[in-house]
Design a protein around this motif. Structure first.
Motif, PDB file in Angstrom:
ATOM      1  N   LYS A  79     -45.160   5.863  10.619  1.00 13.75           N
ATOM      2  CA  LYS A  79     -43.870   6.098  11.266  1.00 13.75           C
ATOM      3  C   LYS A  79     -43.506   7.577  11.293  1.00 13.75           C
ATOM      4  O   LYS A  79     -42.791   8.021  12.179  1.00 13.75           O
ATOM      5  CB  LYS A  79     -42.778   5.311  10.547  1.00 13.75           C
ATOM      6  CG  LYS A  79     -42.933   3.801  10.662  1.00 13.75           C
ATOM      7  CD  LYS A  79     -41.792   3.088   9.966  1.00 13.75           C
ATOM      8  CE  LYS A  79     -41.935   1.566  10.094  1.00 13.75           C
ATOM      9  NZ  LYS A  79     -40.833   0.846   9.404  1.00 13.75           N
ATOM     10  N   TYR A 130     -53.712  -5.428  -0.590  1.00 14.55           N
ATOM     11  CA  TYR A 130     -52.417  -6.013  -0.252  1.00 14.55           C
ATOM     12  C   TYR A 130     -52.514  -7.522  -0.026  1.00 14.55           C
ATOM     13  O   TYR A 130     -51.501  -8.219  -0.038  1.00 14.55           O
ATOM     14  CB  TYR A 130     -51.842  -5.349   0.998  1.00 14.55           C
ATOM     15  CG  TYR A 130     -51.490  -3.898   0.809  1.00 14.55           C
ATOM     16  CD1 TYR A 130     -51.247  -3.380  -0.461  1.00 14.55           C
ATOM     17  CD2 TYR A 130     -51.413  -3.020   1.889  1.00 14.55           C
ATOM     18  CE1 TYR A 130     -50.935  -2.048  -0.637  1.00 14.55           C
ATOM     19  CE2 TYR A 130     -51.079  -1.688   1.719  1.00 14.55           C
ATOM     20  CZ  TYR A 130     -50.847  -1.206   0.447  1.00 14.55           C
ATOM     21  OH  TYR A 130     -50.540   0.128   0.269  1.00 14.55           O
ATOM     22  N   ARG A 140     -46.103 -11.705   6.526  1.00 11.99           N
ATOM     23  CA  ARG A 140     -45.061 -10.972   5.794  1.00 11.99           C
ATOM     24  C   ARG A 140     -44.536  -9.825   6.641  1.00 11.99           C
ATOM     25  O   ARG A 140     -45.314  -9.020   7.169  1.00 11.99           O
ATOM     26  CB  ARG A 140     -45.598 -10.408   4.485  1.00 11.99           C
ATOM     27  CG  ARG A 140     -46.110 -11.427   3.477  1.00 11.99           C
ATOM     28  CD  ARG A 140     -45.040 -12.389   3.041  1.00 11.99           C
ATOM     29  NE  ARG A 140     -45.005 -13.590   3.859  1.00 11.99           N
ATOM     30  CZ  ARG A 140     -44.005 -14.459   3.855  1.00 11.99           C
ATOM     31  NH1 ARG A 140     -42.931 -14.239   3.117  1.00 11.99           N
ATOM     32  NH2 ARG A 140     -44.066 -15.545   4.609  1.00 11.99           N
ATOM     33  N   PRO A 141     -43.212  -9.696   6.792  1.00  5.99           N
ATOM     34  CA  PRO A 141     -42.663  -8.631   7.646  1.00  5.99           C
ATOM     35  C   PRO A 141     -42.897  -7.227   7.102  1.00  5.99           C
ATOM     36  O   PRO A 141     -42.862  -6.256   7.864  1.00  5.99           O
ATOM     37  CB  PRO A 141     -41.165  -8.971   7.704  1.00  5.99           C
ATOM     38  CG  PRO A 141     -40.909  -9.808   6.495  1.00  5.99           C
ATOM     39  CD  PRO A 141     -42.164 -10.578   6.250  1.00  5.99           C
ATOM     40  N   THR A 142     -43.104  -7.100   5.788  1.00 10.30           N
ATOM     41  CA  THR A 142     -43.308  -5.774   5.199  1.00 10.30           C
ATOM     42  C   THR A 142     -44.780  -5.442   4.995  1.00 10.30           C
ATOM     43  O   THR A 142     -45.089  -4.409   4.385  1.00 10.30           O
ATOM     44  CB  THR A 142     -42.589  -5.683   3.837  1.00 10.30           C
ATOM     45  OG1 THR A 142     -43.076  -6.723   2.970  1.00 10.30           O
ATOM     46  CG2 THR A 142     -41.078  -5.838   4.015  1.00 10.30           C
ATOM     47  N   MET A 143     -45.681  -6.279   5.480  1.00  6.67           N
ATOM     48  CA  MET A 143     -47.114  -6.030   5.297  1.00  6.67           C
ATOM     49  C   MET A 143     -47.543  -4.790   6.079  1.00  6.67           C
ATOM     50  O   MET A 143     -47.059  -4.536   7.187  1.00  6.67           O
ATOM     51  CB  MET A 143     -47.916  -7.245   5.761  1.00  6.67           C
ATOM     52  CG  MET A 143     -49.422  -7.089   5.646  1.00  6.67           C
ATOM     53  SD  MET A 143     -50.019  -6.667   3.999  1.00  6.67           S
ATOM     54  CE  MET A 143     -49.495  -8.121   3.083  1.00  6.67           C
ATOM     55  N   ARG A 144     -48.444  -4.027   5.507  1.00  7.28           N
ATOM     56  CA  ARG A 144     -48.990  -2.847   6.170  1.00  7.28           C
ATOM     57  C   ARG A 144     -50.338  -3.207   6.788  1.00  7.28           C
ATOM     58  O   ARG A 144     -51.170  -3.838   6.128  1.00  7.28           O
ATOM     59  CB  ARG A 144     -49.157  -1.702   5.178  1.00  7.28           C
ATOM     60  CG  ARG A 144     -47.835  -1.234   4.585  1.00  7.28           C
ATOM     61  CD  ARG A 144     -48.042  -0.113   3.593  1.00  7.28           C
ATOM     62  NE  ARG A 144     -46.787   0.329   3.009  1.00  7.28           N
ATOM     63  CZ  ARG A 144     -46.672   1.278   2.088  1.00  7.28           C
ATOM     64  NH1 ARG A 144     -47.767   1.896   1.652  1.00  7.28           N
ATOM     65  NH2 ARG A 144     -45.499   1.613   1.607  1.00  7.28           N
TER      66      ARG A 144
END
Length: 345
Positions: A239, A78, A102-106
């Motif tokens: 989640k 990623y 990045r707000p969507t980074m895992r």
């Protein structure tokens, strides 16, 4: 010097650090040892630090968190899209600094020492299992070249080999008999090491409350339970249970385009070792589906009547993974599903 975000490219002894300010501009580049790195970060106010999840990252992540830093580990695949133009250590560190914002980074949860100990125990055990299998296959191959066949399975080798070595009519040379004896001793040694490791894993499983809750799930034993805890801890990185089963690789892959959904076979992503344990456990449950709770038994009978055995096994492994995540994340004991009641008209 206003440093808000730091990216670190990890190495064995040399680390490359890039510091970025609030406007995203690189304000510092450093090449340092592990001790120099910790000294540098100890004098900074709280920063967001990004690193790739690899060897040594969990130790360094814990050390930086003890200093009050906000540390995030990311999968290397990623981070790669943020590497610009050519590749070097500073560019890799800058990519980590950009990717971590990045707000969507895992992110990968930082493992505790207990998790790393369990992980090491499983890795050593798996190496011994693979080595024992290789020795068994080598023995069977050598005997097959001499016209002697043995059924597959370790137990058949253990039962047949002493008689083969003592039989004077099978025309085996003295050198080959000595070699087979040495391979037999190696196989017995590895089997003993695996047995001792299994006892240790069973003892650890009995001591950990999380593992005791996991082994109540059909198909999950001490080995699968401890491996799950070592891999995901309390499951907070996901989640929902589907996220864990997708990471485990027991859900269909997807290759959709043009508004048309196309599902492929099982994705087989994520932790191969853990997926193998869940699939083996599911296979065992399917062999004894009539001995399960009434609701689960009904579900399995219905599933096997519609799907091939291989598909049913993976579907059950998916269900087991979701159960395991729920038990870990919610901190509750496993409750067998109840049979739905039919309301009479």
């Amino acid at each position: 010097m206003d440093i808000r975000t730091i990216g670190i490219d990890l190495g064995k002894t040399v680390f490359h650090l890039v510091g970025v300010n609030a406007r995203g501009e690189v304000v510092v580049r450093k090449k340092c040892s592990r001790l120099q790195l910790l000294r540098f970060t100890s004098n900074l106010r709280e920063c967001l630090i990004g690193m790739e999840a690899c060897g040594g990252s969990h130790f360094l992540g814990r050390a930086l968190r003890e200093q009050g830093q906000d540390v995030r580990l990311m999968p290397a695949q990623y981070v790669k899209p943020y590497v610009k133009t050519n590749k070097n250590d500073y560019i890799d560190a800058e990519a980590c600094a950009e990717a971590v914002t990045r707000p969507t980074m895992r992110f990968v949860p930082i493992k505790t020492d207990d998790q790393l100990d369990l992980q090491s125990l499983h890795r050593v055990r798996e190496r011994w299992v693979v080595r024992r299998t290789a020795v068994i296959n080598q023995i069977r191959g050598m005997l097959l070249e001499r016209g002697i066949t043995i059924r597959e399975g370790r137990h058949h080798i253990e039962e047949s080999l002493p008689g083969i070595l003592e039989d004077p009519d099978n025309k085996l040379s003295g050198a080959l008999r000595v070699l087979l004896t040495q391979l037999r001793l190696e196989m017995q040694y590895l089997h003993g090491q695996i047995g001792e490791t299994d006892k240790l894993i069973a003892r650890i499983c009995g001591e950990l409350e999380q593992c005791r809750r996991l082994v109540a799930i059909p198909g999950i034993g001490p080995i699968t339970a401890t491996a799950t805890v070592a891999a995901i801890g309390n499951g907070a990185a996901f989640k929902k249970g589907r996220g864990f089963s997708a990471w485990l690789g027991v859900v269909p892959g997807e290759h959709s385009t043009g508004g048309k959904q196309k599902l492929t076979g099982t994705s087989r992503r994520g932790n191969k070792y853990l997926r193998k344990l869940f699939v083996k456990g599911a296979h065992t449950v399917l062999l004894q589906k009539t001995k399960q709770s009434s609701s689960l038994s009904m579900w399995l009978v219905n599933l096997t009547s519609r799907k091939r055995p291989q598909v049913a096994t993976v579907a059950l492994a998916n269900k087991m993974a979701r159960m395991a995540w729920a038990v870990l994340f919610k901190g509750e004991a496993y409750r067998p599903p109840s049979v739905p009641q039919v309301i009479a008209a």
